[in-house]
Design a protein around this motif. Structure first.
Motif, PDB file in Angstrom:
ATOM      1  N   LEU A  84     -22.605 -10.139  41.533  1.00  0.00           N
ATOM      2  CA  LEU A  84     -21.400  -9.692  40.833  1.00  0.00           C
ATOM      3  C   LEU A  84     -20.748 -10.855  40.100  1.00  0.00           C
ATOM      4  CD1 LEU A  84     -19.222  -7.565  40.215  1.00  0.00           C
ATOM      5  CD2 LEU A  84     -18.145  -8.165  42.401  1.00  0.00           C
ATOM      6  N   ARG A  85     -20.702 -11.993  40.735  1.00  0.00           N
ATOM      7  CA  ARG A  85     -20.111 -13.181  40.105  1.00  0.00           C
ATOM      8  C   ARG A  85     -20.845 -13.546  38.811  1.00  0.00           C
ATOM      9  NH1 ARG A  85     -20.761 -18.390  43.611  1.00  0.00           N
ATOM     10  NH2 ARG A  85     -22.897 -18.069  42.889  1.00  0.00           N
ATOM     11  N   GLY A  86     -22.157 -13.500  38.840  1.00  0.00           N
ATOM     12  CA  GLY A  86     -22.919 -13.810  37.635  1.00  0.00           C
ATOM     13  C   GLY A  86     -22.634 -12.834  36.510  1.00  0.00           C
ATOM     14  N   VAL A 108     -23.649  -3.637  36.935  1.00  0.00           N
ATOM     15  CA  VAL A 108     -23.383  -4.320  38.202  1.00  0.00           C
ATOM     16  C   VAL A 108     -21.934  -4.131  38.617  1.00  0.00           C
ATOM     17  CG1 VAL A 108     -23.197  -6.589  39.301  1.00  0.00           C
ATOM     18  CG2 VAL A 108     -25.202  -6.041  37.923  1.00  0.00           C
ATOM     19  N   VAL A 109     -21.011  -4.290  37.682  1.00  0.00           N
ATOM     20  CA  VAL A 109     -19.591  -4.131  37.971  1.00  0.00           C
ATOM     21  C   VAL A 109     -19.281  -2.686  38.350  1.00  0.00           C
ATOM     22  CG1 VAL A 109     -17.268  -4.206  36.973  1.00  0.00           C
ATOM     23  CG2 VAL A 109     -18.883  -6.070  36.546  1.00  0.00           C
ATOM     24  N   ASN A 110     -19.818  -1.740  37.590  1.00  0.00           N
ATOM     25  CA  ASN A 110     -19.543  -0.328  37.868  1.00  0.00           C
ATOM     26  C   ASN A 110     -20.071   0.114  39.224  1.00  0.00           C
ATOM     27  OD1 ASN A 110     -18.288  -0.080  35.392  1.00  0.00           O
ATOM     28  ND2 ASN A 110     -20.131   0.658  34.352  1.00  0.00           N
ATOM     29  N   GLU A 111     -21.248  -0.373  39.597  1.00  0.00           N
ATOM     30  CA  GLU A 111     -21.809  -0.012  40.901  1.00  0.00           C
ATOM     31  C   GLU A 111     -20.963  -0.591  42.030  1.00  0.00           C
ATOM     32  OE1 GLU A 111     -25.822  -1.348  40.817  1.00  0.00           O
ATOM     33  OE2 GLU A 111     -26.552   0.352  39.625  1.00  0.00           O
ATOM     34  N   ALA A 112     -20.481  -1.817  41.866  1.00  0.00           N
ATOM     35  CA  ALA A 112     -19.630  -2.406  42.894  1.00  0.00           C
ATOM     36  C   ALA A 112     -18.300  -1.673  42.984  1.00  0.00           C
ATOM     37  CB  ALA A 112     -19.394  -3.888  42.592  1.00  0.00           C
ATOM     38  N   ALA A 113     -17.746  -1.282  41.838  1.00  0.00           N
ATOM     39  CA  ALA A 113     -16.450  -0.598  41.808  1.00  0.00           C
ATOM     40  C   ALA A 113     -16.525   0.797  42.400  1.00  0.00           C
ATOM     41  CB  ALA A 113     -15.939  -0.532  40.373  1.00  0.00           C
ATOM     42  N   ALA A 114     -17.716   1.391  42.429  1.00  0.00           N
ATOM     43  CA  ALA A 114     -17.868   2.758  42.937  1.00  0.00           C
ATOM     44  C   ALA A 114     -17.708   2.849  44.448  1.00  0.00           C
ATOM     45  CB  ALA A 114     -19.234   3.317  42.525  1.00  0.00           C
ATOM     46  N   LEU A 140     -15.739  -6.551  47.374  1.00  0.00           N
ATOM     47  CA  LEU A 140     -16.396  -6.588  46.069  1.00  0.00           C
ATOM     48  C   LEU A 140     -15.958  -5.421  45.200  1.00  0.00           C
ATOM     49  CD1 LEU A 140     -20.012  -7.697  47.060  1.00  0.00           C
ATOM     50  CD2 LEU A 140     -18.042  -9.091  46.389  1.00  0.00           C
ATOM     51  N   SER A 141     -15.714  -4.266  45.817  1.00  0.00           N
ATOM     52  CA  SER A 141     -15.210  -3.124  45.062  1.00  0.00           C
ATOM     53  C   SER A 141     -13.842  -3.434  44.463  1.00  0.00           C
ATOM     54  CB  SER A 141     -15.116  -1.888  45.958  1.00  0.00           C
ATOM     55  OG  SER A 141     -14.501  -0.809  45.265  1.00  0.00           O
TER      56      SER A 141
END
Length: 215
Positions: A84-86, A108-114, A140-141
Motif C-alpha cells: 500500500l505504501r508503494g 491497491v488502495v481501493n482493495e485496502a479501503a474495502a 490499512l483500510s
C-alpha cells in the motif's frame, strides 16, 4: 527514522536526517505519513522502518491517529502495508506532477479501503476510545480511505513535492495562497535561503559562490 512528537502540540512528526539532525514535518494527511516509513524514491537517504509487525504498530502510535489504539498486526498485514505504501507513493508523486494515477495503484488502495476500518467508540464518561480487536487490516483500510479522500477531494490539486532536488518528501499544501514550496522551513526552506543569500553576497567572479547558489 520517526520520533514521537510529545513536547509540543504542533502537528507533524519529528524526523531525523542521515546526519542526525531533527526536524518537524507535517505532510497534512494520514496516508502521506505512511510514506515517511521509507524512501521509495531511492534517494541517498534511503531507509526502511517497517521491518516487523511491531514497527507498523509503532508507526500508528506516532501518526496523527488518536492515542490508545490497541492494535494487533501480523506478518501478512505488514507486507500489505508495504505494498500500500508503494502505491501511495507513486500516486502522490503522480498527483504532485499533474499526471494520471496508475490503475494498478488505485486498485491497491481501493482493495485496502474495502475492508472494515478502525472503529472509534465513546465511554459513559464521554471519552473517545478505540473499539477493541483493532487489526492491521483495519489500520490499512483507514489509511486507504484517507487516501481516497485526499486524491478525490478539494485538496487533490494541492499535493506537492518538496522543490529541493535532494528531498523526496511530499505534502498537502494547506497554506492560504497555495504556494508552499518546501517540506519544512527548518530543513529545505532554510537551506534554500542560505544558498540564495550566499549567491547574492558572492563577489563578482566568485564561481564557488555562484555554484552553491545554483544548487
Amino acid at each position: 527514522m520517526t520520533e514521537r512528537a510529545t513536547e509540543t502540540p504542533e502537528p507533524g512528526m519529528v524526523l531525523r536526517t542521515p546526519r542526525g539532525r531533527l526536524f518537524r514535518f507535517d505532510p497534512g494527511a494520514l496516508c502521506l505519513e505512511l510514506l515517511l516509513t521509507s524512501d521509495p524514491g531511492g534517494l541517498p537517504w534511503t531507509y526502511e522502518t517497517l521491518r516487523e509487525p511491531a514497527d507498523l504498530v509503532r508507526w500508528a502510535a506516532e501518526s496523527r491517529l488518536p492515542d490508545g489504539l490497541p492494535l494487533v498486526v501480523g506478518d501478512e498485514e505488514l507486507e500489505r502495508a508495504r505494498v500500500l505504501r508503494g502505491a501511495l507513493w507513486r500516486m502522490t508523486r503522480a498527483r504532485a506532477r499533474g499526471e494520471e494515477l496508475a490503475p494498478a495503484d488505485t486498485q491497491v488502495v481501493n482493495e485496502a479501503a474495502a475492508a472494515p476500518p478502525l472503529v472509534a467508540a465513546v465511554t459513559p464518561s464521554g471519552e473517545r476510545v478505540w473499539a477493541p480487536a483493532a487489526t492491521g487490516s483495519a489500520l490499512l483500510s483507514t489509511v486507504a480511505r484517507d487516501a481516497v479522500e485526499l486524491f478525490t477531494g478539494p485538496n487533490a490539486h494541492r499535493v506537492r513535492e518538496c522543490e529541493a532536488v535532494e528531498c523526496a518528501l511530499h505534502f498537502v499544501d494547506t497554506s492560504r495562497p497555495g504556494r508552499r514550496r518546501w517540506c519544512a522551513m527548518g530543513r529545505c526552506g532554510n537551506r534554500h535561503k542560505v544558498r540564495a543569500h550566499r549567491a547574492r553576497t558572492a563577489l563578482p567572479g566568485d564561481g564557488a559562490g555562484r555554484a552553491e547558489g545554483e544548487a
